[in-house]
Design a protein around this motif. Structure first.
Motif, PDB file in Angstrom:
ATOM      1  N   ARG A  70       0.840  -1.191   0.000  1.00  0.00           N
ATOM      2  CA  ARG A  70       0.000   0.000   0.000  1.00  0.00           C
ATOM      3  C   ARG A  70       0.881   1.250   0.000  1.00  0.00           C
ATOM      4  O   ARG A  70       2.103   1.173   0.149  1.00  0.00           O
ATOM      5  CB  ARG A  70      -0.906   0.018   1.238  1.00  0.00           C
ATOM      6  CG  ARG A  70      -1.848  -1.175   1.377  1.00  0.00           C
ATOM      7  CD  ARG A  70      -2.760  -0.907   2.568  1.00  0.00           C
ATOM      8  NE  ARG A  70      -3.692  -1.994   2.846  1.00  0.00           N
ATOM      9  CZ  ARG A  70      -3.538  -2.898   3.795  1.00  0.00           C
ATOM     10  NH1 ARG A  70      -2.437  -2.861   4.558  1.00  0.00           N
ATOM     11  NH2 ARG A  70      -4.440  -3.838   4.006  1.00  0.00           N
ATOM     12  N   THR A  71       0.250   2.404  -0.053  1.00  0.00           N
ATOM     13  CA  THR A  71       1.001   3.667  -0.055  1.00  0.00           C
ATOM     14  C   THR A  71       1.683   3.922   1.288  1.00  0.00           C
ATOM     15  O   THR A  71       2.642   4.684   1.356  1.00  0.00           O
ATOM     16  CB  THR A  71       0.066   4.851  -0.377  1.00  0.00           C
ATOM     17  OG1 THR A  71      -1.047   4.817   0.519  1.00  0.00           O
ATOM     18  CG2 THR A  71      -0.438   4.755  -1.804  1.00  0.00           C
ATOM     19  N   MET A  76      -0.043  -5.327   0.812  1.00  0.00           N
ATOM     20  CA  MET A  76      -1.432  -5.284   0.371  1.00  0.00           C
ATOM     21  C   MET A  76      -1.938  -6.714   0.178  1.00  0.00           C
ATOM     22  O   MET A  76      -1.360  -7.469  -0.612  1.00  0.00           O
ATOM     23  CB  MET A  76      -1.569  -4.509  -0.939  1.00  0.00           C
ATOM     24  CG  MET A  76      -3.000  -4.442  -1.477  1.00  0.00           C
ATOM     25  SD  MET A  76      -3.118  -3.549  -3.052  1.00  0.00           S
ATOM     26  CE  MET A  76      -2.908  -1.859  -2.489  1.00  0.00           C
ATOM     27  N   PRO A  77      -3.011  -7.109   0.869  1.00  0.00           N
ATOM     28  CA  PRO A  77      -3.557  -8.455   0.668  1.00  0.00           C
ATOM     29  C   PRO A  77      -4.185  -8.582  -0.713  1.00  0.00           C
ATOM     30  O   PRO A  77      -4.616  -7.599  -1.319  1.00  0.00           O
ATOM     31  CB  PRO A  77      -4.600  -8.581   1.780  1.00  0.00           C
ATOM     32  CG  PRO A  77      -4.972  -7.185   2.126  1.00  0.00           C
ATOM     33  CD  PRO A  77      -3.752  -6.354   1.902  1.00  0.00           C
ATOM     34  N   ALA A  78      -4.281  -9.836  -1.207  1.00  0.00           N
ATOM     35  CA  ALA A  78      -4.751 -10.082  -2.570  1.00  0.00           C
ATOM     36  C   ALA A  78      -6.164  -9.588  -2.799  1.00  0.00           C
ATOM     37  O   ALA A  78      -6.503  -9.136  -3.905  1.00  0.00           O
ATOM     38  CB  ALA A  78      -4.648 -11.574  -2.891  1.00  0.00           C
ATOM     39  N   ASP A  79      -7.010  -9.628  -1.765  1.00  0.00           N
ATOM     40  CA  ASP A  79      -8.396  -9.220  -1.995  1.00  0.00           C
ATOM     41  C   ASP A  79      -8.559  -7.713  -2.174  1.00  0.00           C
ATOM     42  O   ASP A  79      -9.650  -7.235  -2.472  1.00  0.00           O
ATOM     43  CB  ASP A  79      -9.304  -9.719  -0.866  1.00  0.00           C
ATOM     44  CG  ASP A  79      -8.872  -9.189   0.499  1.00  0.00           C
ATOM     45  OD1 ASP A  79      -7.884  -8.419   0.559  1.00  0.00           O
ATOM     46  OD2 ASP A  79      -9.504  -9.548   1.512  1.00  0.00           O
ATOM     47  N   MET A  98      -0.433   1.609  -5.678  1.00  0.00           N
ATOM     48  CA  MET A  98       0.312   0.551  -4.997  1.00  0.00           C
ATOM     49  C   MET A  98       1.740   0.542  -5.496  1.00  0.00           C
ATOM     50  O   MET A  98       2.075   1.107  -6.547  1.00  0.00           O
ATOM     51  CB  MET A  98      -0.352  -0.805  -5.229  1.00  0.00           C
ATOM     52  CG  MET A  98      -0.417  -1.233  -6.678  1.00  0.00           C
ATOM     53  SD  MET A  98      -1.370  -2.771  -6.850  1.00  0.00           S
ATOM     54  CE  MET A  98      -1.037  -3.175  -8.562  1.00  0.00           C
ATOM     55  N   GLY A  99       2.593  -0.093  -4.715  1.00  0.00           N
ATOM     56  CA  GLY A  99       4.001  -0.204  -5.073  1.00  0.00           C
ATOM     57  C   GLY A  99       4.379  -1.647  -5.321  1.00  0.00           C
ATOM     58  O   GLY A  99       3.935  -2.550  -4.604  1.00  0.00           O
ATOM     59  N   ILE A 100       5.191  -1.856  -6.341  1.00  0.00           N
ATOM     60  CA  ILE A 100       5.695  -3.194  -6.640  1.00  0.00           C
ATOM     61  C   ILE A 100       7.078  -3.317  -6.024  1.00  0.00           C
ATOM     62  O   ILE A 100       7.966  -2.514  -6.306  1.00  0.00           O
ATOM     63  CB  ILE A 100       5.757  -3.438  -8.165  1.00  0.00           C
ATOM     64  CG1 ILE A 100       4.349  -3.349  -8.752  1.00  0.00           C
ATOM     65  CG2 ILE A 100       6.377  -4.789  -8.473  1.00  0.00           C
ATOM     66  CD1 ILE A 100       4.305  -3.524 -10.247  1.00  0.00           C
ATOM     67  N   VAL A 101       7.240  -4.323  -5.168  1.00  0.00           N
ATOM     68  CA  VAL A 101       8.484  -4.497  -4.420  1.00  0.00           C
ATOM     69  C   VAL A 101       9.278  -5.645  -5.005  1.00  0.00           C
ATOM     70  O   VAL A 101       8.743  -6.730  -5.261  1.00  0.00           O
ATOM     71  CB  VAL A 101       8.185  -4.782  -2.931  1.00  0.00           C
ATOM     72  CG1 VAL A 101       9.478  -4.999  -2.156  1.00  0.00           C
ATOM     73  CG2 VAL A 101       7.391  -3.638  -2.331  1.00  0.00           C
ATOM     74  N   LYS A 102      10.565  -5.391  -5.226  1.00  0.00           N
ATOM     75  CA  LYS A 102      11.486  -6.449  -5.626  1.00  0.00           C
ATOM     76  C   LYS A 102      12.584  -6.494  -4.573  1.00  0.00           C
ATOM     77  O   LYS A 102      13.295  -5.517  -4.372  1.00  0.00           O
ATOM     78  CB  LYS A 102      12.076  -6.155  -6.999  1.00  0.00           C
ATOM     79  CG  LYS A 102      13.105  -7.193  -7.440  1.00  0.00           C
ATOM     80  CD  LYS A 102      13.680  -6.818  -8.804  1.00  0.00           C
ATOM     81  CE  LYS A 102      14.730  -7.838  -9.228  1.00  0.00           C
ATOM     82  NZ  LYS A 102      15.336  -7.494 -10.527  1.00  0.00           N
TER      83      LYS A 102
END
Length: 499
Positions: A70-71, A76-79, A98-102
């Protein structure tokens, strides 16, 4: 098969248009099945999500499982995914950030809009907008705001950000507090002034301090900074105020409370005045003696003048020495605590020094109707700076006479205590209050009772005494009780013989 061919051509044209639009969109777009597997993606989506032809059917980036946050940075849960919600609720879900984390780092911030596709083999179409730069700017702004607010709230000086208010003709009539820090509230005692006009927060300020309001108005209009000091009567304080304008019509005022400094300046001014008065008073006494002796000699016949001159020469000598010691006190008062008092050590006898000073001050004591009671046993010869110790004794005896009532007496006691010479000078005057005692050995410090009674003095005698005694390796202390008198005790290390 003409209609079929026409339908195939129309489908080909439609597919071509769709493909051109799909690939040329500035947005990232993916099409997934109902299980969430990506079936199609454009180049922007591949860039944003780190997809490749080999990984398009996997929820992974370069072989690593996706993590979505989340911000606020929490997972963030899948639902809560826009795609999951679009399928579940069968409606368009817009503007999910949302943010994509690697690994441990967010590599991309995206704004997601998901729409369900009403076809059996498809699930959802998702549009991605890259908001990484915006998020980075927001974070930089947040950090900057935190730093600013921390500095703002921890400033020792008061800070007020204000907006000028004008009438219909454009004349300044008031100003509005937009922001103040806690130091401003502490210094001014004003609370909850943000959003208020100064005429509401401190009524009468504009009328009672027009120069202050005019300065604020000039700065807000011209942008030229100004600095000034003001006696702010509504608060009974002195402020040093720096004013500048961040933009036209607004100004910032920084307040420094200089009330203590102003009080100290006034105290220094008063001390200087007292010192000049006291010095002139003390210097007049020996000068008057010299002047009177000179007048008496001038009135004598020539033959008698020489004999009388020899009689008065000792009086002149002693009073000239007294003048010299007074001047030395003034000079020595300018020494810093780290500066040494140069001593000229030589064989001396302390009882002789005390006796000579008493003899020199007998006339001064008689004029004040005060007597000396001496207890001066013989002390073995030792080593000291006789001139400096003479100054100490003279300062102490002069003070004792000055603070004694008429008809009083000054006790002068000398003796040995172990390996030290002990000198006590006791008067029976009004005494010194406990709060004043610790300050009397500092330069220009005098007791409140002495000031109230108008007793002259420079506040230098005890300071010079302390410096001389300490240079000899000794100590000087004061014992006093209000209404019963004061005793000053000097102890000097004493070695017999001329060492």
């Amino acid at each position: 098969i003409t209609e079929r061919k026409r339908a195939e051509d129309g489908l080909k044209v439609s597919e071509t248009k769709y493909r051109v639009l799909f690939e040329s969109l500035p947005l990232g777009v993916t099409v997934s099945d109902k299980a969430g597997n990506i079936k199609e993606s454009n180049k922007e989506a591949e860039r944003l999500l780190g997809l490749s032809q080999e990984t398009q059917t996997q929820r992974s980036i370069d072989g690593q499982e996706w993590q979505i946050v989340r911000t606020d940075g929490s997972l963030m849960p899948a639902d809560e995914y826009a795609s999951v919600r679009a399928l579940k609720e069968n409606r368009v879900i817009e503007n999910v950030e949302m943010g994509i984390v690697k690994g441990k780092d967010v590599i991309t911030w995206i704004n997601v809009t998901a729409a369900p596709i009403p076809l059996p083999e498809y699930g959802v179409a998702i549009a991605y907008t890259d908001i990484t730069e915006r998020k980075q700017a927001e974070e930089a702004l947040r950090v900057s705001e935190v730093r600013y607010r921390s500095l703002f709230e921890h400033m020792l000086d008061g800070y007020a950000y204000c907006k000028m208010l004008y009438d219909d003709q454009g004349h300044p009539v008031d100003f509005l507090y937009l922001d103040v820090n806690s130091a401003f509230e502490r210094l001014t005692g004003l609370q909850d002034v943000v959003g208020k006009k100064v005429s509401e927060a401190i009524p009468g300020t504009i009328e009672s301090h027009p120069e202050l309001f005019q300065s604020y108005s000039r700065v807000a209009l011209t942008g030229t900074p100004e600095e000034f000091e003001i006696d702010f009567q509504p608060l009974n304080k002195w402020f040093s105020i720096s004013v500048y304008s961040p933009t036209r019509g607004y100004f910032v005022a920084v307040f420094e409370d200089i009330t203590e400094r102003k009080q100290l300046e006034e105290r220094i001014r008063q001390v200087r005045s007292d010192v000049l008065f006291s010095v002139s008073h003390d210097l007049k006494t020996p000068l008057q003696v010299l002047h009177q002796s000179q007048e008496m000699l001038s009135a004598l016949k020539p033959g008698e003048a020489l004999e009388q001159f020899q009689e008065y020469s000792e009086i002149w000598r002693r009073n000239l020495q007294r003048l010299e010691r007074m001047i030395n006190n003034l000079v020595d008062s300018q020494r810093g605590e780290e500066d040494r008092f140069p001593l000229l050590l030589a064989p001396c006898r302390p009882e002789e020094i005390v006796r000579q000073v008493v003899e020199d001050l007998t006339g001064y004591a008689l004029a004040s109707e005060v007597q000396f009671n001496l207890h001066l046993p013989a002390i073995p010869e030792g080593s000291c700076d006789a001139e400096a110790i003479t100054r100490v004794v003279e300062n102490l005896l002069t003070n004792a006479v000055k603070f004694s009532p008429k008809g009083g007496r000054v006790e002068v006691r000398l003796g040995m205590e172990g390996n030290a010479v002990r000198l006590e000078v006791e008067d029976h005057g009004g005494g010194v209050s406990p709060e004043d005692q610790s300050q009397l050995f500092q330069p220009f410090q005098r007791g409140h009772s002495a000031q109230q009674k108008g007793i002259p003095g420079t506040g230098l005698g005890l300071y010079v005494c302390r410096r001389i005694v300490e240079e000899h390796g000794g100590t000087i202390t004061l014992e006093s009780e209000e209404g019963k008198g004061t005793t000053v005790i000097v102890q000097l290390p004493w070695k017999q013989g001329a060492e």
